[in-house]
Design an enzyme around this catalytic site. Structure first.
Site, PDB file in Angstrom:
ATOM      1  N   ASP A 264       0.864  -1.172   0.000  1.00  0.00           N
ATOM      2  CA  ASP A 264       0.000   0.000   0.000  1.00  0.00           C
ATOM      3  C   ASP A 264       0.906   1.229   0.000  1.00  0.00           C
ATOM      4  OD1 ASP A 264      -2.115   1.734  -0.001  1.00  0.00           O
ATOM      5  OD2 ASP A 264      -3.178   0.798   1.665  1.00  0.00           O
TER       6      ASP A 264
HETATM    7  C1  BGC Z   1      -5.037   3.211  -0.067  1.00  0.00           C
HETATM    8  C2  BGC Z   1      -5.066   2.184  -1.168  1.00  0.00           C
HETATM    9  C3  BGC Z   1      -4.892   2.869  -2.487  1.00  0.00           C
HETATM   10  C4  BGC Z   1      -3.588   3.624  -2.479  1.00  0.00           C
HETATM   11  C5  BGC Z   1      -3.270   4.335  -3.773  1.00  0.00           C
HETATM   12  C6  BGC Z   1      -3.840   4.138  -0.152  1.00  0.00           C
HETATM   13  O1  BGC Z   1      -4.028   5.227   0.681  1.00  0.00           O
HETATM   14  O2  BGC Z   1      -5.062   2.561   1.183  1.00  0.00           O
HETATM   15  O3  BGC Z   1      -6.276   1.464  -1.126  1.00  0.00           O
HETATM   16  O4  BGC Z   1      -4.963   1.934  -3.527  1.00  0.00           O
HETATM   17  O5  BGC Z   1      -3.626   4.607  -1.465  1.00  0.00           O
HETATM   18  O6  BGC Z   1      -4.111   5.403  -3.980  1.00  0.00           O
END
Ligand code: BGC
Length: 751
Positions: A264
């Protein structure tokens, strides 16, 4: 050499010739994938291998330009294709080709209880991703709804591991048919947003395997996901991205995952820990993935120069780097380097139709006293009340926020259908909630300000209600912080902005009041007994107005079923029952899942009757169904054996409709404590008035098993079980005894 290969390949393409000897293996798509991966790997330097395992921008990673291997572009996910941000910043890129269709939120998809809707969803969103040249779709999400306070539950598929597992696999296959990887998230135990970066989950092994892992396992094993996203949180003291139990033992060991574990955004913390423990690709370091973050830091990523240094010093093995690079190459060859994938499509009529269909199937009719719905032919004047009738819901909520080509608001959808029937539709605000409408630079442009006081708004709405033939209140939560949004949890279980008072005033002024709530979570309903008709509408996306109006006016007969329990109060969810901060939100960083398996209906089944407003699996229709005599066939579980439950289902009403037959298994005597019952099969069946169909539902050994943490084996104990068949978890029509005679055990490993 490189230039020569490229010229040769291009020349061959133009001439339409088949690839022959001089084409390097890795470029020859007729060769087996693994041969191509190993060939490419053998040509790469250490620096090039390091280069492909971490980001080069907010959402992309480079390939190997020297070898003509393209990079990959990721996109959120999971409800539509996110608008493009700048290379290195969270600000909008300002593109004009990145408006999309917003599909219903995943809670709504789960509420269809229809895997065919998942397949349609996956295929459609995959086509949008493909058209936008994205290679990895950051979704779907399969974290279990442990607490209704979790701000991100709207991105997930409810409280039940079996329902989630059945719904996730077709979504993934549909996306990947397009040559776009699904990236299932957030692996694992990311069940709250509060303190999400640090929270350390302590959970027993049995609960982990029975409740929190099955959705991920189904995504990998049944769905064949090409990538997975370890989340921000910790499990048993280690961050998910650095957790050898989650990544090496379970994901890559037991489940034989051959794809890429993509961090993530900003979820990696330490080179020595992340490198050997199974993470393959690093994105978003030094950002929160939402709105802040350092730029130009890519060389300093934990899996960039610092990793290379430790490798060159011999402190970490090259074999780990080769494994990561091979996985990334496999992902590239499956996606960006695949010349045989379809072109995709964006904002197509088919995608709007899919969004409307899925939305219509996911809307749940919770209550319908006196058949107030569908809107009766003698209704000539409808008053619509509530902010969610006029508020765009596709902007906000965090990384799932979108820039839509169009979004039909509920009020406009109702007006559209009403006008064709000569029905007048008036509107009153009722309350002012959150008038903001901006996320990451995407601005709705709506002016939702209203200068009236709360008292005045209620008085005006009640006065208008008294004069209408019928009132439709459209409220709920929204995508602002502390509602249904990433990065924070809800502060309490009640509807915000004084909506309970508005609803009570409306129903007092006009008993023909329907309450429609758009949320991704359950909430308290102090007015539940006085309101005759209640609809759970979720977040429906671009076609919200149509999908809701279709159901309200009866063009679509509702067939959605709750994927979550709507309990009376927060204390009726086990993690909150004792108000123990160690269970939620955590103490000194630890959250202890002491409730074990008692999630959703597995807990409320133990409570005194009356603690649930609407049970898991509940949902009404405008027609009526009857289940006939249930029979069970099969003679034991054995290696490949199993039982089949056969249920005749009849539509005994006057409209076409669909019912979901649900099969729960109950272990009557066990050496371990088991939930009262657990969902183990379901099937949605569509029936014309007067029609009967025999629905067949298979039950295999997994349906009777529990996970034994001592032996690490799934275990079926001989003894008496009951098969409970019904149309919701609290409406069981038949109980069939079954005696299991042989003990069975098997490991979680699919290898
Ligand atoms: C989120 C993810 C997301 C990623 C990219 C993170 O803050 O938890 O679900 O895909 O950002 O935007």
């Amino acid at each position: 050499m490189t230039a020569k290969f490229r010229i040769f390949t291009a020349a061959m393409l133009f001439a339409g010739l088949a690839a022959v000897a001089e084409v390097p293996v890795y470029l020859d798509e007729s060769k087996p994938l693994e041969e191509r991966v190993q060939d490419a790997l053998s040509r790469m330097t250490t620096a090039e291998k390091i280069g492909i395992i971490h980001a080069q921008s907010k959402f992309s990673a480079p390939g190997v330009q020297r070898l003509g291997i393209p990079g990959i572009w990721c996109t959120d996910g999971p409800h539509g294709i996110r608008p493009d941000v700048l290379w290195d910043e969270w600000e909008q890129a300002g593109a004009t080709n990145d408006s999309c269709v917003a599909f219903p939120a995943l809670t709504c998809l789960a509420a269809t209880w229809n895997p065919e809707m998942s397949a349609l969803y996956g295929r459609s969103i995959g086509e949008e991703a493909r058209y936008r040249n994205k290679d990895v779709l950051l979704g779907p999400g399969v974290n279990i709804n442990r607490t209704p306070l979790n701000g991100r539950n709207f991105e997930y598929m409810g409280e039940d591991p079996y329902l989630t597992s059945q719904m996730v696999a077709p979504y993934i296959k549909g996306v990947q048919e397009n040559g776009v990887a699904a990236c299932v998230k957030h692996y694992a135990l990311n069940n709250q947003e509060l303190d999400r970066d640090h929270v350390n989950v302590l959970v027993d092994d049995r609960t982990l395997h029975e409740i929190y892992l099955p959705g991920f396992k189904a995504a990998v094993v049944d769905g064949g996901a090409w990538s997975i996203m370890p989340g921000y949180n910790k499990y048993d003291g280690e961050h998910a991205c650095e957790n050898p139990v989650l990544l090496l033992d379970i994901l890559k060991g037991d489940w034989g995952f051959d794809g890429v574990a993509i961090s993530d955004w900003g979820a990696v913390h330490n080179t020595e820990k992340v490198a050997p423990n199974g993470l393959d690709m690093e994105f978003g370091s030094w950002t929160n993935g939402l709105n802040w973050g350092a730029s130009n830091a890519y060389d300093d990523y934990y899996l960039a120069k610092p990793y290379e240094k430790l490798l060159l010093e011999g402190k970490l093995p090259m074999s780990d780097l080769d494994d990561k690079a091979a996985r990334v190459l496999r992902l590239i060859m499956r996606t960006s380097m695949n010349r045989n994938k379809p072109y995709g499509s964006l904002n197509s009529d088919e995608h709007y139709a899919a969004a409307r269909k899925i939305g219509g199937e996911g809307i749940v009719l919770l209550k319908n006293e006196g058949s107030l719905l569908p809107v009766a032919p003698d209704v000539k004047k409808i008053l619509v009340v509530g902010e969610n009738a006029i508020k765009m819901m596709t902007v906000g909520g965090g990384s799932s926020s979108l820039k839509v080509q169009r979004e039909l608001l509920p009020l406009d959808g109702i007006r559209e259908l009403a006008s064709g029937r000569g029905v007048e539709v008036l509107y009153e605000r009722g309350y002012v909630g959150d008038v903001t409408g901006e996320y990451n630079g995407v601005i709705t442009g709506q002016d939702l300000k209203d200068p009236r006081t709360a008292e005045q708004l209620i008085a005006d709405a009640a006065r208008a209600a008294a004069e209408a033939d019928m009132v439709i209140f459209i409220g709920g939560l929204n995508k602002s912080d502390n509602q249904d949004a990433e990065g924070a949890d809800r502060k309490d279980f009640a509807l915000p902005y004084n909506q309970d008072a508005v609803i009570e005033a409306l129903v007092a002024a006009n008993p023909k009041t329907v309450v429609v709530n758009l949320t991704g979570n359950a909430y308290s309903m102090p007015w539940v007994d006085s309101v005759p008709a209640i609809v759970q509408g979720w977040y429906i996306g671009s076609e919200a107005g149509h999908a809701l109006a279709d159901v309200l006016f009866g063009d679509v007969n509702p067939s959605g079923k709750l994927p979550i329990t709507f309990a009376k109060s927060l204390a009726d969810y086990a993690p909150h029952a004792k108000a123990d901060p160690a269970m939620y939100p955590g103490v000194d960083g630890d959250v202890h899942y002491k409730e074990g398996l008692d999630i959703g209906y597995r807990y409320t089944d133990k409570l005194k009757p009356g603690r649930v407003n609407f049970a898991f699996g509940h949902g009404l229709s405008y027609t009526n169904f009857e289940l006939g005599k249930v029979s069970l066939s099969g003679d034991g579980l054995g290696e490949k054996g199993g039982y089949t439950v056969t249920v005749p289902v009849s539509n005994i009403g006057r409209r076409k409709g669909a019912e979901v037959v649900q099969v729960y298994v109950r272990d009557l005597k066990s050496s371990v404590v088991r939930p009262y019952k657990e969902l183990k099969a379901f099937s949605k069946v569509e029936l014309a008035p007067g029609q009967t169909k025999a629905v067949k539902l298979p039950l295999d050994k997994q349906a009777f098993a529990f996970y034994n943490p001592d032996t690490k084996l799934w275990t079926v104990e001989p003894g008496k079980f009951e098969i409970l068949v019904g149309t919701s978890s609290d409406n069981i029509a038949a109980r069939i005894p079954v005696n299991i005679t042989e003990p069975l055990t098997w490991s979680d490993s699919v290898r």
